[in-house]
Design a protein around this motif. Structure first.
Motif, PDB file in Angstrom:
ATOM      1  N   GLN A 111       0.828  -1.210   0.000  1.00 41.13           N
ATOM      2  CA  GLN A 111       0.000   0.000   0.000  1.00 41.13           C
ATOM      3  C   GLN A 111       0.864   1.263   0.000  1.00 41.13           C
ATOM      4  O   GLN A 111       0.542   2.258  -0.652  1.00 41.13           O
ATOM      5  CB  GLN A 111      -0.931   0.001   1.209  1.00 41.13           C
ATOM      6  CG  GLN A 111      -2.018  -1.058   1.171  1.00 41.13           C
ATOM      7  CD  GLN A 111      -1.547  -2.404   1.730  1.00 41.13           C
ATOM      8  OE1 GLN A 111      -0.348  -2.620   1.955  1.00 41.13           O
ATOM      9  NE2 GLN A 111      -2.483  -3.305   1.951  1.00 41.13           N
ATOM     10  N   LEU A 112       1.969   1.208   0.719  1.00 44.71           N
ATOM     11  CA  LEU A 112       2.900   2.335   0.735  1.00 44.71           C
ATOM     12  C   LEU A 112       3.464   2.584  -0.653  1.00 44.71           C
ATOM     13  O   LEU A 112       3.534   3.735  -1.121  1.00 44.71           O
ATOM     14  CB  LEU A 112       4.024   2.053   1.738  1.00 44.71           C
ATOM     15  CG  LEU A 112       5.223   3.011   1.749  1.00 44.71           C
ATOM     16  CD1 LEU A 112       4.787   4.452   1.917  1.00 44.71           C
ATOM     17  CD2 LEU A 112       6.194   2.607   2.851  1.00 44.71           C
ATOM     18  N   LEU A 113       3.847   1.514  -1.347  1.00 44.29           N
ATOM     19  CA  LEU A 113       4.404   1.687  -2.683  1.00 44.29           C
ATOM     20  C   LEU A 113       3.370   2.281  -3.636  1.00 44.29           C
ATOM     21  O   LEU A 113       3.685   3.191  -4.410  1.00 44.29           O
ATOM     22  CB  LEU A 113       4.907   0.354  -3.228  1.00 44.29           C
ATOM     23  CG  LEU A 113       5.428   0.420  -4.670  1.00 44.29           C
ATOM     24  CD1 LEU A 113       6.641   1.339  -4.763  1.00 44.29           C
ATOM     25  CD2 LEU A 113       5.757  -0.974  -5.194  1.00 44.29           C
ATOM     26  N   GLN A 114       2.144   1.785  -3.586  1.00 43.98           N
ATOM     27  CA  GLN A 114       1.128   2.331  -4.485  1.00 43.98           C
ATOM     28  C   GLN A 114       0.913   3.821  -4.231  1.00 43.98           C
ATOM     29  O   GLN A 114       0.827   4.613  -5.166  1.00 43.98           O
ATOM     30  CB  GLN A 114      -0.183   1.572  -4.331  1.00 43.98           C
ATOM     31  CG  GLN A 114      -0.222   0.254  -5.088  1.00 43.98           C
ATOM     32  CD  GLN A 114      -1.647  -0.210  -5.353  1.00 43.98           C
ATOM     33  OE1 GLN A 114      -2.513   0.588  -5.704  1.00 43.98           O
ATOM     34  NE2 GLN A 114      -1.886  -1.494  -5.179  1.00 43.98           N
ATOM     35  N   SER A 115       0.828   4.204  -2.980  1.00 45.18           N
ATOM     36  CA  SER A 115       0.656   5.621  -2.669  1.00 45.18           C
ATOM     37  C   SER A 115       1.856   6.428  -3.145  1.00 45.18           C
ATOM     38  O   SER A 115       1.697   7.544  -3.672  1.00 45.18           O
ATOM     39  CB  SER A 115       0.462   5.807  -1.158  1.00 45.18           C
ATOM     40  OG  SER A 115      -0.747   5.240  -0.725  1.00 45.18           O
ATOM     41  N   ALA A 116       3.045   5.878  -2.988  1.00 44.85           N
ATOM     42  CA  ALA A 116       4.260   6.576  -3.403  1.00 44.85           C
ATOM     43  C   ALA A 116       4.298   6.766  -4.917  1.00 44.85           C
ATOM     44  O   ALA A 116       4.649   7.847  -5.418  1.00 44.85           O
ATOM     45  CB  ALA A 116       5.489   5.800  -2.934  1.00 44.85           C
ATOM     46  N   VAL A 117       3.924   5.733  -5.662  1.00 45.13           N
ATOM     47  CA  VAL A 117       3.935   5.851  -7.124  1.00 45.13           C
ATOM     48  C   VAL A 117       2.810   6.771  -7.599  1.00 45.13           C
ATOM     49  O   VAL A 117       2.995   7.552  -8.539  1.00 45.13           O
ATOM     50  CB  VAL A 117       3.844   4.466  -7.783  1.00 45.13           C
ATOM     51  CG1 VAL A 117       3.732   4.594  -9.296  1.00 45.13           C
ATOM     52  CG2 VAL A 117       5.070   3.626  -7.434  1.00 45.13           C
ATOM     53  N   HIS A 118       1.661   6.699  -6.949  1.00 46.25           N
ATOM     54  CA  HIS A 118       0.582   7.626  -7.314  1.00 46.25           C
ATOM     55  C   HIS A 118       1.010   9.076  -7.086  1.00 46.25           C
ATOM     56  O   HIS A 118       0.661   9.960  -7.877  1.00 46.25           O
ATOM     57  CB  HIS A 118      -0.685   7.313  -6.519  1.00 46.25           C
ATOM     58  CG  HIS A 118      -1.404   6.107  -7.009  1.00 46.25           C
ATOM     59  ND1 HIS A 118      -2.021   5.211  -6.169  1.00 46.25           N
ATOM     60  CD2 HIS A 118      -1.615   5.629  -8.269  1.00 46.25           C
ATOM     61  CE1 HIS A 118      -2.575   4.246  -6.889  1.00 46.25           C
ATOM     62  NE2 HIS A 118      -2.335   4.474  -8.149  1.00 46.25           N
ATOM     63  N   ILE A 136      -0.755  -3.863  -8.350  1.00 45.14           N
ATOM     64  CA  ILE A 136      -2.175  -3.618  -8.568  1.00 45.14           C
ATOM     65  C   ILE A 136      -2.909  -4.915  -8.899  1.00 45.14           C
ATOM     66  O   ILE A 136      -4.085  -5.092  -8.572  1.00 45.14           O
ATOM     67  CB  ILE A 136      -2.368  -2.570  -9.686  1.00 45.14           C
ATOM     68  CG1 ILE A 136      -1.920  -1.189  -9.185  1.00 45.14           C
ATOM     69  CG2 ILE A 136      -3.810  -2.513 -10.170  1.00 45.14           C
ATOM     70  CD1 ILE A 136      -1.946  -0.114 -10.237  1.00 45.14           C
ATOM     71  N   LEU A 137      -2.204  -5.858  -9.527  1.00 45.03           N
ATOM     72  CA  LEU A 137      -2.826  -7.109  -9.950  1.00 45.03           C
ATOM     73  C   LEU A 137      -2.823  -8.178  -8.864  1.00 45.03           C
ATOM     74  O   LEU A 137      -3.294  -9.295  -9.097  1.00 45.03           O
ATOM     75  CB  LEU A 137      -2.102  -7.641 -11.194  1.00 45.03           C
ATOM     76  CG  LEU A 137      -2.192  -6.741 -12.430  1.00 45.03           C
ATOM     77  CD1 LEU A 137      -1.348  -7.295 -13.566  1.00 45.03           C
ATOM     78  CD2 LEU A 137      -3.642  -6.573 -12.873  1.00 45.03           C
ATOM     79  N   THR A 138      -2.312  -7.859  -7.678  1.00 45.62           N
ATOM     80  CA  THR A 138      -2.350  -8.819  -6.578  1.00 45.62           C
ATOM     81  C   THR A 138      -3.741  -8.826  -5.950  1.00 45.62           C
ATOM     82  O   THR A 138      -4.602  -8.011  -6.280  1.00 45.62           O
ATOM     83  CB  THR A 138      -1.311  -8.464  -5.496  1.00 45.62           C
ATOM     84  OG1 THR A 138      -1.669  -7.207  -4.897  1.00 45.62           O
ATOM     85  CG2 THR A 138       0.090  -8.370  -6.085  1.00 45.62           C
ATOM     86  N   ALA A 139      -3.927  -9.741  -4.999  1.00 47.86           N
ATOM     87  CA  ALA A 139      -5.234  -9.852  -4.330  1.00 47.86           C
ATOM     88  C   ALA A 139      -5.595  -8.566  -3.592  1.00 47.86           C
ATOM     89  O   ALA A 139      -6.779  -8.254  -3.413  1.00 47.86           O
ATOM     90  CB  ALA A 139      -5.226 -11.036  -3.366  1.00 47.86           C
ATOM     91  N   GLU A 140      -4.573  -7.812  -3.146  1.00 41.74           N
ATOM     92  CA  GLU A 140      -4.844  -6.568  -2.423  1.00 41.74           C
ATOM     93  C   GLU A 140      -5.435  -5.509  -3.344  1.00 41.74           C
ATOM     94  O   GLU A 140      -6.169  -4.624  -2.906  1.00 41.74           O
ATOM     95  CB  GLU A 140      -3.553  -6.053  -1.779  1.00 41.74           C
ATOM     96  CG  GLU A 140      -3.014  -6.997  -0.712  1.00 41.74           C
ATOM     97  CD  GLU A 140      -1.548  -6.735  -0.417  1.00 41.74           C
ATOM     98  OE1 GLU A 140      -0.880  -6.085  -1.235  1.00 41.74           O
ATOM     99  OE2 GLU A 140      -1.079  -7.186   0.626  1.00 41.74           O
ATOM    100  N   GLY A 141      -5.092  -5.597  -4.628  1.00 41.78           N
ATOM    101  CA  GLY A 141      -5.717  -4.750  -5.634  1.00 41.78           C
ATOM    102  C   GLY A 141      -5.328  -3.287  -5.564  1.00 41.78           C
ATOM    103  O   GLY A 141      -4.288  -2.909  -5.037  1.00 41.78           O
ATOM    104  N   PHE A 142      -6.217  -2.469  -6.098  1.00 47.03           N
ATOM    105  CA  PHE A 142      -5.988  -1.042  -6.280  1.00 47.03           C
ATOM    106  C   PHE A 142      -6.237  -0.300  -4.976  1.00 47.03           C
ATOM    107  O   PHE A 142      -7.276  -0.479  -4.338  1.00 47.03           O
ATOM    108  CB  PHE A 142      -6.935  -0.538  -7.372  1.00 47.03           C
ATOM    109  CG  PHE A 142      -6.600   0.816  -7.909  1.00 47.03           C
ATOM    110  CD1 PHE A 142      -5.520   1.003  -8.736  1.00 47.03           C
ATOM    111  CD2 PHE A 142      -7.394   1.908  -7.594  1.00 47.03           C
ATOM    112  CE1 PHE A 142      -5.227   2.255  -9.247  1.00 47.03           C
ATOM    113  CE2 PHE A 142      -7.117   3.153  -8.093  1.00 47.03           C
ATOM    114  CZ  PHE A 142      -6.029   3.334  -8.930  1.00 47.03           C
ATOM    115  N   VAL A 143      -5.295   0.514  -4.567  1.00 44.73           N
ATOM    116  CA  VAL A 143      -5.381   1.241  -3.306  1.00 44.73           C
ATOM    117  C   VAL A 143      -5.980   2.626  -3.536  1.00 44.73           C
ATOM    118  O   VAL A 143      -5.485   3.399  -4.369  1.00 44.73           O
ATOM    119  CB  VAL A 143      -3.988   1.385  -2.654  1.00 44.73           C
ATOM    120  CG1 VAL A 143      -4.046   2.307  -1.455  1.00 44.73           C
ATOM    121  CG2 VAL A 143      -3.452   0.021  -2.258  1.00 44.73           C
TER     122      VAL A 143
END
Length: 209
Positions: A61-68, A117-124
């Motif tokens: 989740q941290l990585l997704q927020s960082a890339v966003h 994004i394609l993992t079970a955790e999905g889009f944050v």
């Protein structure tokens, strides 16, 4: 000493969060996702390790927020660079070029992001993603979309698909070809935005669109 005001505390929290996000981008781009720990990120940011868990439930989740956040800053810079333009077609062209440019300039980071994004955790859904969405939605509105609510998810999907295609191991597609397809879909002149060297694929492209 008087206690800090709520506004000061809020600003300190914002700065701490941004340092964590910035450090995440730097470390994952340098070392890769698996080799980067939350402790490494906290150390690079100069923050207590418990602060990472306070803001984010996990590394993905941290990585997704960082890339966003990186995508939002990159897109904002592209849209506002000189000479500034209020023309909706120019702004959409700049947006497409900015996202494709990230795939070119930060391949490891963007490949890791797309895989997450394609993992079970999905889009944050996070504040950084919401700011990115607002900028893309505003771009579509200026472009002349009659239904931004419907057109935004499609643009997002097309951009994500283009990034995946550029970064696909073993079978990448040329970014110029993908740019041409996106520009034709939205009726954009090839010379808008930041056209790559060499001209459009195939040597022809409608200039009157």
């Amino acid at each position: 000493m008087s206690p800090r005001s709520a506004s000061v505390n809020e600003e300190l929290r914002r700065r701490s969060r941004e340092r964590l996000l910035r450090s995440t981008v730097e470390l994952v781009a340098e070392r890769g996702y698996e080799a980067t720990t939350l402790g490494d990120i906290a150390d690079r940011a100069g923050a207590a390790r418990g602060l990472v868990s306070y803001y984010f439930p996990g590394k993905r989740q941290l990585l997704q927020s960082a890339v966003h956040r990186l995508m939002h800053l990159t897109l904002y810079a592209a849209l506002e660079r000189e000479p500034r333009s209020a023309d909706g077609r120019e702004r959409l062209a700049r947006a497409i070029d900015a996202i494709l440019g990230l795939a070119r300039d930060e391949p490891l980071l963007m490949r890791t992001h797309m895989a997450g994004i394609l993992t079970a955790e999905g889009f944050v859904q996070c504040p950084e993603q919401q700011r990115l969405a607002e900028l893309l939605r505003d771009t579509l509105a200026r472009y002349g979309s009659g239904d931004v609510d419907a057109d935004y998810p499609l643009l997002r999907a097309l951009l994500m698909g283009a990034v995946v295609a550029v970064l696909l191991p073993g079978a990448p597609m040329p970014a110029a070809r993908l740019r041409a397809e996106l520009f034709q879909r939205y009726g954009l002149d090839w010379n808008l935005g930041v056209p790559p060297d060499g001209g459009p694929p195939g040597g022809t492209f409608p200039s009157h669109l």
